[in-house]
Write a protein that holds these residues in place. Sequence first.
Motif, PDB file in Angstrom:
ATOM      1  N   THR A   1      40.127 -13.521  37.476  1.00  0.00           N
ATOM      2  CA  THR A   1      39.162 -14.632  37.391  1.00  0.00           C
ATOM      3  C   THR A   1      38.159 -14.405  36.272  1.00  0.00           C
ATOM      4  N   ASP A   2      37.647 -13.170  36.184  1.00  0.00           N
ATOM      5  CA  ASP A   2      36.680 -12.850  35.128  1.00  0.00           C
ATOM      6  C   ASP A   2      37.343 -12.879  33.755  1.00  0.00           C
ATOM      7  N   LEU A   3      38.574 -12.347  33.675  1.00  0.00           N
ATOM      8  CA  LEU A   3      39.270 -12.310  32.386  1.00  0.00           C
ATOM      9  C   LEU A   3      39.547 -13.710  31.860  1.00  0.00           C
ATOM     10  N   ALA A   4      39.909 -14.628  32.748  1.00  0.00           N
ATOM     11  CA  ALA A   4      40.284 -15.979  32.339  1.00  0.00           C
ATOM     12  C   ALA A   4      39.086 -16.914  32.195  1.00  0.00           C
ATOM     13  N   SER A   5      37.915 -16.445  32.605  1.00  0.00           N
ATOM     14  CA  SER A   5      36.732 -17.299  32.568  1.00  0.00           C
ATOM     15  C   SER A   5      36.325 -17.639  31.133  1.00  0.00           C
ATOM     16  N   GLU A   6      35.893 -18.866  30.918  1.00  0.00           N
ATOM     17  CA  GLU A   6      35.396 -19.310  29.615  1.00  0.00           C
ATOM     18  C   GLU A   6      33.911 -19.011  29.456  1.00  0.00           C
ATOM     19  N   HIS A   7      33.291 -18.535  30.525  1.00  0.00           N
ATOM     20  CA  HIS A   7      31.859 -18.235  30.470  1.00  0.00           C
ATOM     21  C   HIS A   7      31.600 -17.094  29.488  1.00  0.00           C
ATOM     22  N   ARG A   8      30.658 -17.295  28.576  1.00  0.00           N
ATOM     23  CA  ARG A   8      30.331 -16.273  27.581  1.00  0.00           C
ATOM     24  C   ARG A   8      29.284 -15.327  28.149  1.00  0.00           C
ATOM     25  N   SER A   9      29.582 -14.049  28.080  1.00  0.00           N
ATOM     26  CA  SER A   9      28.670 -13.052  28.629  1.00  0.00           C
ATOM     27  C   SER A   9      27.406 -12.946  27.783  1.00  0.00           C
ATOM     28  N   GLU A  10      26.418 -12.257  28.337  1.00  0.00           N
ATOM     29  CA  GLU A  10      25.148 -12.052  27.637  1.00  0.00           C
ATOM     30  C   GLU A  10      25.390 -11.270  26.355  1.00  0.00           C
ATOM     31  N   SER A  11      24.753 -11.676  25.279  1.00  0.00           N
ATOM     32  CA  SER A  11      24.974 -11.046  23.976  1.00  0.00           C
ATOM     33  C   SER A  11      24.214  -9.733  23.859  1.00  0.00           C
ATOM     34  N   SER A  12      24.635  -8.916  22.911  1.00  0.00           N
ATOM     35  CA  SER A  12      23.949  -7.655  22.648  1.00  0.00           C
ATOM     36  C   SER A  12      22.505  -7.882  22.233  1.00  0.00           C
ATOM     37  N   ALA A  13      22.253  -8.961  21.475  1.00  0.00           N
ATOM     38  CA  ALA A  13      20.889  -9.236  21.009  1.00  0.00           C
ATOM     39  C   ALA A  13      19.935  -9.461  22.176  1.00  0.00           C
ATOM     40  N   ASP A  14      20.404 -10.159  23.224  1.00  0.00           N
ATOM     41  CA  ASP A  14      19.559 -10.412  24.393  1.00  0.00           C
ATOM     42  C   ASP A  14      19.259  -9.110  25.140  1.00  0.00           C
ATOM     43  N   ILE A  15      20.299  -8.285  25.296  1.00  0.00           N
ATOM     44  CA  ILE A  15      20.096  -7.000  25.984  1.00  0.00           C
ATOM     45  C   ILE A  15      19.195  -6.101  25.153  1.00  0.00           C
ATOM     46  N   ARG A  16      19.433  -6.096  23.839  1.00  0.00           N
ATOM     47  CA  ARG A  16      18.640  -5.234  22.942  1.00  0.00           C
ATOM     48  C   ARG A  16      17.156  -5.595  22.998  1.00  0.00           C
ATOM     49  N   ALA A  17      16.834  -6.873  23.161  1.00  0.00           N
ATOM     50  CA  ALA A  17      15.431  -7.287  23.242  1.00  0.00           C
ATOM     51  C   ALA A  17      14.740  -6.618  24.435  1.00  0.00           C
ATOM     52  N   ARG A  18      15.441  -6.544  25.571  1.00  0.00           N
ATOM     53  CA  ARG A  18      14.849  -5.880  26.752  1.00  0.00           C
ATOM     54  C   ARG A  18      14.730  -4.373  26.525  1.00  0.00           C
ATOM     55  N   VAL A  19      15.744  -3.799  25.877  1.00  0.00           N
ATOM     56  CA  VAL A  19      15.723  -2.355  25.595  1.00  0.00           C
ATOM     57  C   VAL A  19      14.556  -2.017  24.670  1.00  0.00           C
ATOM     58  N   ILE A  20      14.352  -2.822  23.632  1.00  0.00           N
ATOM     59  CA  ILE A  20      13.258  -2.577  22.684  1.00  0.00           C
ATOM     60  C   ILE A  20      11.912  -2.656  23.396  1.00  0.00           C
ATOM     61  N   LYS A  21      11.776  -3.629  24.284  1.00  0.00           N
ATOM     62  CA  LYS A  21      10.522  -3.773  25.033  1.00  0.00           C
ATOM     63  C   LYS A  21      10.250  -2.533  25.882  1.00  0.00           C
ATOM     64  N   ALA A  22      11.296  -2.017  26.551  1.00  0.00           N
ATOM     65  CA  ALA A  22      11.140  -0.807  27.365  1.00  0.00           C
ATOM     66  C   ALA A  22      10.811   0.401  26.491  1.00  0.00           C
ATOM     67  N   ARG A  23      11.452   0.497  25.326  1.00  0.00           N
ATOM     68  CA  ARG A  23      11.173   1.622  24.414  1.00  0.00           C
ATOM     69  C   ARG A  23       9.736   1.560  23.878  1.00  0.00           C
ATOM     70  N   GLU A  24       9.220   0.351  23.688  1.00  0.00           N
ATOM     71  CA  GLU A  24       7.832   0.217  23.218  1.00  0.00           C
ATOM     72  C   GLU A  24       6.852   0.751  24.255  1.00  0.00           C
ATOM     73  N   LEU A  25       7.146   0.505  25.535  1.00  0.00           N
ATOM     74  CA  LEU A  25       6.310   1.074  26.601  1.00  0.00           C
ATOM     75  C   LEU A  25       6.339   2.594  26.551  1.00  0.00           C
ATOM     76  N   GLN A  26       7.530   3.151  26.345  1.00  0.00           N
ATOM     77  CA  GLN A  26       7.667   4.604  26.279  1.00  0.00           C
ATOM     78  C   GLN A  26       6.982   5.174  25.044  1.00  0.00           C
ATOM     79  N   SER A  27       7.041   4.444  23.936  1.00  0.00           N
ATOM     80  CA  SER A  27       6.390   4.892  22.711  1.00  0.00           C
ATOM     81  C   SER A  27       4.884   5.010  22.906  1.00  0.00           C
TER      82      SER A  27
END
Length: 512
Positions: free
Chosen positions: A398-424
């Motif tokens: 079902t997941d393989l055949a789905s046309e739904h586009r998963s979350e992009s790397s850019a969206d995930i990276r934005a959250r990662v950068i925000k977390a890294r800024e807190l750590q910085s």
Amino acid sequence: MPIKTFSSAVFGIEAKTITIEVNITSGTRYYIVGLPDTAVRESLLRIESAICNSGYRMPRQKILVNMAPADIRKEGSSFDLAIAVAILCASEQIDATLISQYMILGELSLDGTIQTVKGALPVSIQARMEGFKGLIVPALNAREAAIVNDIDVLGVQTLAEVLDFFKGMGNIQPTVVDTREEFYSNISNYPTDFSDVKGQENIKRALEIAAAGGHNAILIGPPGSGKTMLAKRLPSILPPLNLQEALETTKIHSVAGKLAAADSLMTARPFRSPHHTISDVALVGGGASPQPGEISLSHNGVLFLDELPEFKRSVLEVMRQPLEERRVTVSRARLSVDYPASFMLIASMNPCPCGFYNHPEKDCTCPPGAVQKYLSKVSGPLLDRIDLHVEVTPVNFTDLASEHRSESSADIRARVIKARELQSKRFSGSKEVYCNAQMSSKEVRQVCRINDAGQILLKKAMEKLGLSARAYDRILKVSRTIADLADSEEIRIEHLAEAIHYRSLDRDGWAG
């Protein structure tokens, strides 16, 4: 009167200026002194042919070449060009007026063409530090060396071109690279993206946590479940390199000779995936002439070890210290060199020899005890140093055949950068710690405070799973990262529970 030219040798990832002195007197033999290796001793034969094929003559007198400082071993063929220029100046075939203003680097072919060398970037940095007006390098190394500002980098293709320049007959234009423009224009270019991955949302979540805190992770699952595909996309969600990290990473790849001619500055985090037949020296660095290994080439990036149990035990064990110290020291009788090795370790493995232990649909065909024996190939101390143990299950149809586009790397990276800024901000007073994974035990006690409910939960987990003190610290670090992703100042019980969940290989009975 002796003539001096200047070249450079690379030790570790730093360059040291080598003064080449040539004296021509009556006699018939050629000598080269100053602890040269075989490649340097053979250079006079290459130089003689290159000089003759460039329209000049090799002096038929006694030629003494001294390479100072004489107590450091000189290795490689990058001194050829500087020696050739010094010989022609000493024999008064070209003017020696300008040679003291330039550092010269290059290997000569028999016909006088100039071959590429390793380490042009650290040599360029050293040349600028010592006040040289310019650096003469092979044309294919020019862009790499031109990253450094305030020094003229002259890319040359032949010995004749260099000699014409010193005679005032040629005009070599300095190579110019706008470092900042090139860096910022390519900073987010990645060939892969998490949107290509169907399903596996829980694995993406685990890798997001790993990226946000700089944590090591191991993916355990059957063949074809997407472990390698997911790991290759991890660099696309890591925070972009800053300029200092890019220069340091480029420096290591320059010394190892891994930069392409078209490259000047590395703008993407490195991703290295050595084969499981690799030797321990190739992994950590070293050799008769010390070179950086795969863990140093992964500096500021990701080291991916696919099929972890297939690696030799000795290879895996030598990684234990670099994982903690984030650097490698290679010691030899005459020298000791340091290579940086601050990398994220991502490993993958099958759960058993047949690959189908804990598979939701297929049965494991391994005999009794085989699963435990397979897992024991990876030592407990190494697993302790891996923060997240993540079970990967096959993707359903079902997941393989789905046309739904998963979350992009850019969206995930934005959250990662925000977390890294807190750590910085959190670690702004420390020069050694930049993310949660790098915290010492003392810093864990200060930063990763948990309430009474969390203490009870963690105590039960420690007793049930039989966790080590190092694993205890790892759980607290991961829970701090999960809290940062949730923009929470406190580590709540749900953050702690999720962190404990990522200790799969510690669970009682996981491997039967």
